[in-house]
Design a protein around this motif. Structure first.
Motif, PDB file in Angstrom:
ATOM      1  N   SER A 164      12.378  78.058  12.892  1.00  0.00           N
ATOM      2  CA  SER A 164      12.738  76.702  13.282  1.00  0.00           C
ATOM      3  C   SER A 164      14.181  76.590  13.741  1.00  0.00           C
ATOM      4  N   ASP A 165      14.420  75.708  14.708  1.00  0.00           N
ATOM      5  CA  ASP A 165      15.740  75.291  15.208  1.00  0.00           C
ATOM      6  C   ASP A 165      16.241  76.101  16.394  1.00  0.00           C
ATOM      7  N   ALA A 166      15.696  77.297  16.642  1.00  0.00           N
ATOM      8  CA  ALA A 166      16.250  78.150  17.695  1.00  0.00           C
ATOM      9  C   ALA A 166      15.622  77.831  19.048  1.00  0.00           C
ATOM     10  N   ILE A 167      15.605  76.557  19.420  1.00  0.00           N
ATOM     11  CA  ILE A 167      15.006  76.141  20.685  1.00  0.00           C
ATOM     12  C   ILE A 167      15.956  76.399  21.851  1.00  0.00           C
ATOM     13  N   ALA A 168      17.186  75.927  21.738  1.00  0.00           N
ATOM     14  CA  ALA A 168      18.158  76.103  22.820  1.00  0.00           C
ATOM     15  C   ALA A 168      18.812  77.477  22.781  1.00  0.00           C
ATOM     16  N   SER A 571       2.180  73.944  10.522  1.00  0.00           N
ATOM     17  CA  SER A 571       2.428  75.366  10.733  1.00  0.00           C
ATOM     18  C   SER A 571       2.752  75.577  12.200  1.00  0.00           C
ATOM     19  N   SER A 572       3.312  76.741  12.501  1.00  0.00           N
ATOM     20  CA  SER A 572       3.678  77.039  13.884  1.00  0.00           C
ATOM     21  C   SER A 572       3.454  78.521  14.154  1.00  0.00           C
ATOM     22  N   PHE A 573       2.917  78.804  15.335  1.00  0.00           N
ATOM     23  CA  PHE A 573       2.697  80.179  15.785  1.00  0.00           C
ATOM     24  C   PHE A 573       3.443  80.336  17.099  1.00  0.00           C
ATOM     25  N   ASP A 574       4.424  81.232  17.141  1.00  0.00           N
ATOM     26  CA  ASP A 574       5.308  81.325  18.298  1.00  0.00           C
ATOM     27  C   ASP A 574       5.419  82.762  18.790  1.00  0.00           C
ATOM     28  N   PRO A 575       4.909  83.027  19.998  1.00  0.00           N
ATOM     29  CA  PRO A 575       5.039  84.353  20.608  1.00  0.00           C
ATOM     30  C   PRO A 575       6.208  84.409  21.598  1.00  0.00           C
ATOM     31  N   SER A 594       8.657  82.320  26.085  1.00  0.00           N
ATOM     32  CA  SER A 594       8.453  82.175  24.649  1.00  0.00           C
ATOM     33  C   SER A 594       8.171  80.726  24.316  1.00  0.00           C
ATOM     34  N   THR A 595       7.676  80.514  23.132  1.00  0.00           N
ATOM     35  CA  THR A 595       7.583  79.165  22.594  1.00  0.00           C
ATOM     36  C   THR A 595       8.517  79.060  21.409  1.00  0.00           C
ATOM     37  N   ALA A 596       8.916  77.837  21.092  1.00  0.00           N
ATOM     38  CA  ALA A 596       9.815  77.601  19.962  1.00  0.00           C
ATOM     39  C   ALA A 596       9.465  76.258  19.333  1.00  0.00           C
ATOM     40  N   PHE A 597      10.005  76.020  18.157  1.00  0.00           N
ATOM     41  CA  PHE A 597       9.714  74.764  17.476  1.00  0.00           C
ATOM     42  C   PHE A 597      10.880  74.391  16.574  1.00  0.00           C
ATOM     43  N   ARG A 598      10.894  73.128  16.183  1.00  0.00           N
ATOM     44  CA  ARG A 598      11.833  72.647  15.169  1.00  0.00           C
ATOM     45  C   ARG A 598      11.140  71.567  14.369  1.00  0.00           C
ATOM     46  N   GLU A 599      11.099  71.758  13.063  1.00  0.00           N
ATOM     47  CA  GLU A 599      10.489  70.728  12.244  1.00  0.00           C
ATOM     48  C   GLU A 599      11.503  69.620  11.977  1.00  0.00           C
ATOM     49  N   ALA A 600      10.984  68.423  11.765  1.00  0.00           N
ATOM     50  CA  ALA A 600      11.856  67.283  11.492  1.00  0.00           C
ATOM     51  C   ALA A 600      12.690  67.567  10.259  1.00  0.00           C
ATOM     52  N   SER A 601      13.950  67.138  10.294  1.00  0.00           N
ATOM     53  CA  SER A 601      14.822  67.336   9.142  1.00  0.00           C
ATOM     54  C   SER A 601      14.383  66.439   7.995  1.00  0.00           C
ATOM     55  N   LEU A 602      14.782  66.809   6.793  1.00  0.00           N
ATOM     56  CA  LEU A 602      14.451  65.997   5.627  1.00  0.00           C
ATOM     57  C   LEU A 602      15.036  64.592   5.750  1.00  0.00           C
ATOM     58  N   SER A 603      16.197  64.468   6.371  1.00  0.00           N
ATOM     59  CA  SER A 603      16.796  63.138   6.543  1.00  0.00           C
ATOM     60  C   SER A 603      16.004  62.308   7.543  1.00  0.00           C
ATOM     61  N   GLN A 604      15.521  62.919   8.624  1.00  0.00           N
ATOM     62  CA  GLN A 604      14.750  62.172   9.618  1.00  0.00           C
ATOM     63  C   GLN A 604      13.415  61.703   9.050  1.00  0.00           C
ATOM     64  N   LYS A 605      12.864  62.439   8.102  1.00  0.00           N
ATOM     65  CA  LYS A 605      11.577  62.073   7.537  1.00  0.00           C
ATOM     66  C   LYS A 605      11.692  61.088   6.378  1.00  0.00           C
ATOM     67  N   GLU A 644       8.285  70.988  19.857  1.00  0.00           N
ATOM     68  CA  GLU A 644       7.780  72.227  20.437  1.00  0.00           C
ATOM     69  C   GLU A 644       8.405  72.428  21.816  1.00  0.00           C
ATOM     70  N   SER A 645       8.540  73.678  22.197  1.00  0.00           N
ATOM     71  CA  SER A 645       9.105  73.946  23.523  1.00  0.00           C
ATOM     72  C   SER A 645       8.516  75.217  24.105  1.00  0.00           C
ATOM     73  N   GLU A 646       8.521  75.263  25.422  1.00  0.00           N
ATOM     74  CA  GLU A 646       8.214  76.482  26.166  1.00  0.00           C
ATOM     75  C   GLU A 646       9.491  76.881  26.896  1.00  0.00           C
ATOM     76  N   ASN A 647       9.902  78.118  26.700  1.00  0.00           N
ATOM     77  CA  ASN A 647      11.188  78.588  27.214  1.00  0.00           C
ATOM     78  C   ASN A 647      10.971  79.740  28.185  1.00  0.00           C
ATOM     79  N   TYR A 648      11.684  79.684  29.322  1.00  0.00           N
ATOM     80  CA  TYR A 648      11.564  80.734  30.326  1.00  0.00           C
ATOM     81  C   TYR A 648      12.958  81.142  30.786  1.00  0.00           C
ATOM     82  N   ASN A 649      13.111  82.430  31.081  1.00  0.00           N
ATOM     83  CA  ASN A 649      14.387  82.934  31.581  1.00  0.00           C
ATOM     84  C   ASN A 649      14.105  84.066  32.562  1.00  0.00           C
ATOM     85  N   VAL A 650      14.734  84.004  33.716  1.00  0.00           N
ATOM     86  CA  VAL A 650      14.660  85.086  34.706  1.00  0.00           C
ATOM     87  C   VAL A 650      16.090  85.441  35.078  1.00  0.00           C
TER      88      VAL A 650
END
Length: 880
Positions: A164-168, A571-575, A594-605, A644-650
């Motif tokens: 979690s959190d490593a989207i950017a 749950s999250s499955f990220d390749p 790749s895909t990435a995700f970040r779960e809501a923080s405890l404060s946001q929930k 959730e995110s889809e990330n691409y780099n060339v």
């Protein structure tokens, strides 16, 4: 099955992994030393590889570059990072009131919460501080800059590796170890045309004790303030229309005294002493005028602050080749002053009867003002920020040549915030002549000169709130060569990670938000601040992951990674897949998806909180009415889905010679279910009289309710340029730049807008210049060195209608600064030498470009620009 079922407490988790750490020590043998030299582990992978692989877009800030910036804090270093845009690293009481004394990173402008910050490759707890837009972040101010060996910035998503959190992307601060010797340093930096200065002291000590290396580092910073009064052009619109004014509800005649005159119904009548103080200002209204309050000169651009940071590292090398590392760090950051208005305005806008509170008009009035204004001393709102961290890491080798790596890391942060306000109930009592300690004193807003200190003390309250976070992480990884192919060996790594985190909010009884039987918040007994809800929650997660590097041919390499993460309620499955193709000796192509995700923080929930924000109110016809600071009340949402995110780099790497390289990477992030909080200003513009727009009976704006939600989508793409030219043995030139091609986001009302190149005042994005870059020229001699650093931020638009303000512009101009540094090494004694460094930051004394966004705000953008102007600094380091 939830991880909490398997591990009933943090103590059990710690005991279990400690046993696991101990078992492998007995049976391991030493790995070949030559392999250790040839292969290293780079941020973004658990597989050790040769440094020349360049399989991932990783930017490295090495020790020499860090020293050349003259930075005394990590926040200052990150501020010059081209890929980071919109972080909160400057003091700003208006839009960053709850994060002062902290530091953070915002890669790609995708939000503070979307950047994963690591220390020595391990996770760190989130800060207890929460931004005005509800973002959470790792506080970089915990890290002593003397202890940093290098910083590695992975410029793409990495959830498959780190979770979690490593989207950017990922920022990994690698701290020094195995150091021998002693360094002590002292430095001073001073703004050229003000009294603001930073004074810092640091030390680094290390020794080899047999097979054990011990390193200890410390840093102390003392910072003095820079006020808006020192830079009046940076806060000349920081004023409020709520100074001391009375809205008459009927016609009135006053025969004599300071209010003598004839008045009509619904006329605004200002305090007749309004202009007796430089902070008072008359503001024309449709009928009459208001006494406004120019609060800007009371506030700071830089706060009085002290920072104490300690770091220690112990490395022990066993005879069998295993290595035990224990590091520990502690920091205490204190914002000492943080001045505010003497008192905030009373957002209840009380009604005063014809004969009440010394009313001279003889008719009912609505009071538009504050109990204490011009002529009273500013209130202070200090901050305290304490962080502790420890990590135990044990690595070794198996008989088959594979290696294992286990770690137990614990970190904790406590952020304490003090904020003064006035008690609503006691102010009402004082207006009725029942104020003071004996309930017998009158406060008349019509004659504040007669206000006694006992009444002030009686209705004044210092709120105190404390937010605490902690994080316990267990990591275990095995890696090695999996299979021999004709083109080379498949590298493989697999591991598990278990995390347990908690979030707690505690506050005084007055400041606590309580709820009625229907679950609605009960207003706190304060005239301005809106309060916090007490929270005490925790959660756990468990992850399994694997990655491999496959040499498909002599010139083509494929990296694959996958991670499964079990969360408390999801749950999250990220390749991830990445390809590197050595087209020729000069050209390398690389691409990743790749895909990435970040779960809501405890404060946001879970947390309900309120911040004070400058809001421009609007009439039903869409015309602007007035600007004022009002409460923005955000409520936690337990139904938030993970982002959730889809990330691409060339990317293309071009190396025409051994001394010159160019790296060009095109990247794209498609973000869905992005968690944000509704934008209060945008919500008001869309519907000035909506259900969540709270107004008094007289129609005055009091507060805006906003909710956390999963927005539809954010689609971002751009490119990065990086180049290094080793001109000679003494000269090198480094270029780094990042550019947004597009940043499309969905606003609260469903409208899709382009955020790149905009201040984004009416949506959840932060200010976003399209381009940031830096150019660094370095010269290194035998005992001398010099550097010249050029930093650039492009222009962007505010989106504010300034047609009625001929002296204002909708454009925030481009900003370029030049930093210069020179240092020399002097042999002082036979065993010691001194390194003397002189430097100038912002050599040409460029002040930040003007950014007019609204009355009641700063006149520049602290998320992008520094207010100090030219800064001269000197530093002496003694090494022996």
């Amino acid at each position: 099955m939830k991880i909490t079922t398997l591990l009933t407490s943090k103590k059990l988790l710690a005991l279990s992994i400690s046993a696991a750490l101990t078992l492998p020590v007995i049976a391991q043998e030493t790995q070949n030393a030559a392999e250790e030299v040839e292969k290293v582990q780079v941020t973004g992978s658990y597989i050790k590889r040769t440094a020349a692989d360049e399989a991932e877009p990783v930017q490295v800030l090495d020790f020499n570059y860090i020293q050349s910036t003259g930075a005394t804090t990590v926040a200052e270093l990150i501020g010059k990072l081209a890929i980071s845009s919109g972080a909160e690293n400057q003091a700003d009481s208006f839009s960053q009131a709850s994060t002062q004394g902290t530091g953070n990173v915002n890669l790609r402008g995708l939000g503070l919460s979307s950047t994963l910050v690591l220390i020595n490759g391990r996770r760190q707890t989130l800060s207890g501080a929460i931004t005005n837009d509800g973002s959470v972040f790792v506080d970089s101010s915990h890290i002593p800059i003397e202890a940093i060996e290098q910083v590695e910035v992975l410029k793409e998503g990495a959830a498959s590796t780190y979770g979690s959190d490593a989207i950017a992307g990922v920022v990994n601060f690698i701290l020094r170890k195995d150091f021998e010797g002693f360094e002590v340093s002292a430095g001073i930096g001073k703004a050229a045309d003000s009294s603001q200065k930073d004074t810092d002291f640091g030390f680094l000590w290390g020794a080899e004790l047999g097979n054990t290396f011990v390193t200890v580092s410390g840093h102390y910073l003392d910072r003095t303030p820079l006020t808006i009064a020192d830079r009046p052009e940076l806060g000349d619109v920081a004023l409020s229309s709520l100074g001391n004014t009375f809205l008459l509800l009927d016609n009135a005649e006053v025969a004599d005294g300071p209010y003598a005159g004839s008045y009509g119904a619904y006329q605004s009548v200002p305090d007749p002493t309004c202009l007796d103080n430089d902070l008072g200002v008359l503001i024309p209204q449709a009928y009459g005028s208001r006494c406004g309050f120019n609060f800007g000169p009371l506030y700071n651009l830089v706060n009085t602050e002290t920072r104490l940071q300690l770091y220690s590292n112990v490395n022990h090398y066993f005879d069998n080749g295993n290595e035990l590392t224990v590091d520990m760090s502690w920091s205490s950051n204190e914002v000492k002053d943080n001045p505010q208005s003497p008192s905030y305005p009373d957002l209840t806008f009380p009604y005063i009867g014809p004969t009440d509170s010394g009313n001279p008009f003889g008719v009912g009035v609505v009071w538009l003002g504050r109990p204490l204004g011009a002529g009273f001393e500013p209130a202070l709102a200090p901050r305290e920020n304490d962080t502790f961290r420890t990590s135990v890491n044990l690595v070794g080798d198996l008989d088959n040549g594979w290696s294992w790596d286990t770690a137990l890391t614990y970190s904790k942060n406590t952020y304490t915030q003090y904020q003064q306000d006035q008690l609503k109930s006691r102010l009402v009592a004082a207006l009725a002549g029942e104020g003071g300690p004996n309930n017998d004193e009158l406060f008349s807003p019509f004659d504040r000169a007669s206000l006694s200190q006992s009444v002030i003390d009686d209705f004044t309250h210092m709120t105190e709130s404390e937010k605490t976070t902690d994080l316990l992480v267990v990591d275990a990884v095995v890696s090695g060569d999996l299979y021999e192919l004709s083109a080379g060996t498949i590298g493989f790594a697999a591991g598990i990670q278990a995390r347990s985190e908690s979030f707690k909010v505690d506050t005084d009884d007055v400041f606590e938000i309580k709820f009625d039987e229907q679950g609605n918040p009960i207003p706190v007994d304060l005239i301005f601040l809106q309060g916090l809800s007490k929270v005490d929650v925790d959660r756990s997660s468990f992850a399994m992951f694997a990655e491999s590097v496959i040499p498909v041919s002599e010139n083509v390499e494929v990296k694959t990674a996958v991670r499964y993460e079990k969360l408390e309620s999801d749950s999250s499955f990220d390749p991830k897949i990445a390809v590197r193709w050595q087209v020729s000796d000069e050209f390398i192509l690389r691409a990743s998806a790749s895909t990435a995700f970040r779960e809501a923080s405890l404060s946001q929930k879970n947390a309900s909180s309120a911040v004070i924000t400058s809001i421009t109110d609007y009439n039903d016809d869409g015309s602007a009415k007035s600007s004022a600071f009002v409460g923005v009340i955000a409520t936690g949402n337990d139904n938030l889905k993970p982002e959730e995110s889809e990330n691409y780099n060339v990317g293309l790497i071009f190396k025409p010679t051994d001394n010159l390289d160019f790296k060009l990477d095109f990247w794209s992030v498609d973000y869905t279910n992005m968690i944000t909080v509704e934008n209060a200003q945008g919500k008001l513009i869309d519907d000035p009289n909506g259900a969540d727009i709270i107004r008094t009976d007289a129609g005055f704006l009091q507060s805006v309710k906003v909710n956390y939600f999963n927005s539809s989508s954010v689609s971002v793409n751009g490119f990065d340029i990086e180049s290094t030219w080793t001109i000679s043995d003494q000269f090198n030139l480094i270029l780094n730049a990042s550019h947004f091609n597009s940043y499309e986001l969905t606003k609260d009302n469903g409208e899709v807008v382009e955020a790149a190149g905009s201040f984004n005042i009416d949506n959840f994005a932060r200010s976003m210049p399209e381009t940031k870059g830096s150019l660094n020229l370095n010269w290194i001699g035998d005992s001398q060195r010099a550097s010249l650093n050029v930093n650039y931020v492009s222009s962007y638009d505010t989106g504010v209608d300034v047609s009625a303000l001929p002296n204002e512009s909708t454009t925030v101009d481009a900003f370029t600064t030049i930093d210069a540094q020179y240092s020399a090494t002097l042999n002082v004694t036979q065993d010691g030498e001194a390194v003397v460094t002189l430097g100038i930051k912002n050599l040409l004394d460029e002040l930040p470009p003007r950014a007019y966004t609204a009355v009641g705000s700063l006149s520049y953008d602290p998320k992008q620009h520094n207010p100090l102007g030219r800064v001269l600094y000197a530093k002496v380091k003694y090494v022996f």
